[in-house]
Design an enzyme around this catalytic site. Structure first.
Site, mmCIF file in Angstrom:
data_model
loop_
_atom_site.group_PDB
_atom_site.id
_atom_site.type_symbol
_atom_site.label_atom_id
_atom_site.label_comp_id
_atom_site.label_asym_id
_atom_site.label_seq_id
_atom_site.Cartn_x
_atom_site.Cartn_y
_atom_site.Cartn_z
ATOM 1 N N LYS A 11 85.082 40.670 42.092
ATOM 2 C CA LYS A 11 86.251 41.430 41.621
ATOM 3 C C LYS A 11 86.009 42.101 40.257
ATOM 4 C CE LYS A 11 89.616 38.535 44.101
ATOM 5 N NZ LYS A 11 90.879 37.754 43.962
ATOM 6 N N TYR A 51 95.358 44.259 50.826
ATOM 7 C CA TYR A 51 96.158 43.058 50.571
ATOM 8 C C TYR A 51 97.560 43.134 51.200
ATOM 9 C CZ TYR A 51 92.794 40.939 47.310
ATOM 10 O OH TYR A 51 91.698 40.330 46.739
ATOM 11 N N PHE A 59 103.319 38.461 43.177
ATOM 12 C CA PHE A 59 102.166 38.930 42.398
ATOM 13 C C PHE A 59 101.493 40.164 43.024
ATOM 14 C CE2 PHE A 59 100.791 35.398 45.151
ATOM 15 C CZ PHE A 59 99.788 36.007 45.891
ATOM 16 N N ARG A 87 84.124 29.925 51.214
ATOM 17 C CA ARG A 87 85.356 29.424 50.595
ATOM 18 C C ARG A 87 85.036 28.207 49.717
ATOM 19 N NH1 ARG A 87 89.966 32.578 50.683
ATOM 20 N NH2 ARG A 87 90.855 30.666 49.857
ATOM 21 N N THR A 93 91.852 28.831 44.563
ATOM 22 C CA THR A 93 92.403 30.095 44.041
ATOM 23 C C THR A 93 92.674 29.994 42.545
ATOM 24 O OG1 THR A 93 93.482 30.376 46.187
ATOM 25 C CG2 THR A 93 94.244 31.801 44.396
ATOM 26 N N ARG A 104 84.691 29.939 40.910
ATOM 27 C CA ARG A 104 85.942 30.100 40.157
ATOM 28 C C ARG A 104 86.036 29.116 38.990
ATOM 29 N NH1 ARG A 104 89.695 31.422 45.438
ATOM 30 N NH2 ARG A 104 89.698 33.709 45.232
ATOM 31 N N ASN A 114 90.332 35.969 39.363
ATOM 32 C CA ASN A 114 89.571 34.792 39.787
ATOM 33 C C ASN A 114 88.225 35.141 40.433
ATOM 34 O OD1 ASN A 114 90.573 35.736 42.163
ATOM 35 N ND2 ASN A 114 91.721 33.903 42.697
ATOM 36 N N HIS A 117 86.647 37.171 46.092
ATOM 37 C CA HIS A 117 87.478 37.096 47.295
ATOM 38 C C HIS A 117 86.592 36.648 48.436
ATOM 39 C CE1 HIS A 117 90.159 38.248 50.616
ATOM 40 N NE2 HIS A 117 89.056 38.664 51.191
ATOM 41 N N GLU A 128 88.555 42.473 57.678
ATOM 42 C CA GLU A 128 88.212 42.858 56.305
ATOM 43 C C GLU A 128 86.842 43.555 56.238
ATOM 44 O OE1 GLU A 128 90.930 39.402 54.154
ATOM 45 O OE2 GLU A 128 88.759 39.229 54.042
HETATM 46 P P1 ADP Z 1 92.481 33.380 47.849
HETATM 47 O O1 ADP Z 1 91.855 34.572 47.152
HETATM 48 O O2 ADP Z 1 91.969 32.074 47.302
HETATM 49 O O3 ADP Z 1 92.371 33.463 49.351
HETATM 50 P P2 ADP Z 1 95.284 34.133 48.155
HETATM 51 O O4 ADP Z 1 94.880 34.787 49.444
HETATM 52 O O5 ADP Z 1 96.419 33.171 48.182
HETATM 53 O O6 ADP Z 1 94.036 33.384 47.476
HETATM 54 O O7 ADP Z 1 95.648 35.252 47.077
HETATM 55 C C1 ADP Z 1 94.916 36.456 47.016
HETATM 56 C C2 ADP Z 1 94.644 36.780 45.566
HETATM 57 O O8 ADP Z 1 95.882 37.045 44.910
HETATM 58 C C3 ADP Z 1 94.021 35.651 44.727
HETATM 59 O O9 ADP Z 1 92.637 35.542 44.884
HETATM 60 C C4 ADP Z 1 94.413 36.071 43.324
HETATM 61 O O10 ADP Z 1 93.576 37.112 42.826
HETATM 62 C C5 ADP Z 1 95.810 36.635 43.553
HETATM 63 N N1 ADP Z 1 96.846 35.613 43.313
HETATM 64 C C6 ADP Z 1 97.145 34.539 44.098
HETATM 65 N N2 ADP Z 1 98.152 33.810 43.594
HETATM 66 C C7 ADP Z 1 98.510 34.422 42.416
HETATM 67 C C8 ADP Z 1 99.482 34.176 41.425
HETATM 68 N N3 ADP Z 1 100.306 33.112 41.506
HETATM 69 N N4 ADP Z 1 99.560 35.022 40.367
HETATM 70 C C9 ADP Z 1 98.734 36.111 40.272
HETATM 71 N N5 ADP Z 1 97.793 36.412 41.191
HETATM 72 C C10 ADP Z 1 97.671 35.586 42.253
HETATM 73 MG MG MG Z 2 93.205 34.879 50.681
#
Ligand code: ADP
Ligand code: MG
Length: 140
Positions: A11, A51, A59, A87, A93, A104, A114, A117, A128
């Site tokens: 990212k 997304y 968010f 993962r 996350t 992370r 973070n 992805h 994707e």
């Molecule tokens: P992951 O990337 O671990 O699969 P998610 O699919 O739940 O997590 O979320 C997608 C992305 O959205 C996260 O990687 C992060 O960049 C962002 N994100 C998730 N939760 C939050 C939050 N509470 N506040 C801000 N950004 C968030």
């Molecule tokens: Mg995700």
């Protein structure tokens, strides 16, 4: 074990800090092989499309702005159980909850910024990958 492909992104927080090589080393050390890769700068519309599943989440605006704020490395990774393996090496996350040794835990700045992805299942991986790559760009 099944040879799988997954979709991965390094990212903008990582491209900004010039640590993409360090992140890639973690992915490769986890047994994942890059079979397609490019550096892109996503438009806001592209990030919103990618997304879309999160569009009702509070968010969503922050996420799509962050993802279009700078360059991203998009990748297809291949390996045994690549989806779960990726993962695992990514970590939780929220970096505060990520295990030692994960990307992370080591590199993420916050739950939003973070660093990486990774697809969360076979259907999303397929979808994707197709969002950013054509079959001819994937060279396993
Ligand atoms: P992951 O990337 O671990 O699969 P998610 O699919 O739940 O997590 O979320 C997608 C992305 O959205 C996260 O990687 C992060 O960049 C962002 N994100 C998730 N939760 C939050 C939050 N509470 N506040 C801000 N950004 C968030
Ligand atoms: Mg995700």
């Amino acid at each position: 074990m099944a040879l799988e492909r997954t979709f991965s992104m390094i990212k903008p927080d990582a491209t900004r800090r010039n640590i993409t090589g360090k992140v890639l080393a973690k992915l490769e050390d986890a047994g994942l092989r890059v079979v397609a890769q490019k550096r892109i700068h996503m438009s806001l519309a592209q990030a919103e499309g990618f997304y879309a599943v999160h569009k009702e989440r509070p968010f969503f605006g922050e996420l799509t702005e962050m993802m279009s704020s700078g360059p991203t490395i998009v990748q297809v990774l291949e390996g045994d159980n690549a989806i779960a393996r990726n993962r695992e090496v990514m970590g939780a996350t929220n970096p505060a909850e990520a295990d030692e040794g994960t990307i992370r835990k080591e590199f993420a700045l916050s739950i939003g910024e973070n660093t990486v992805h990774g697809s969360d299942g076979p259907d999303t991986a397929k979808q994707e990958i197709a969002y950013f790559f054509s079959e001819t760009e994937i060279v396993g």
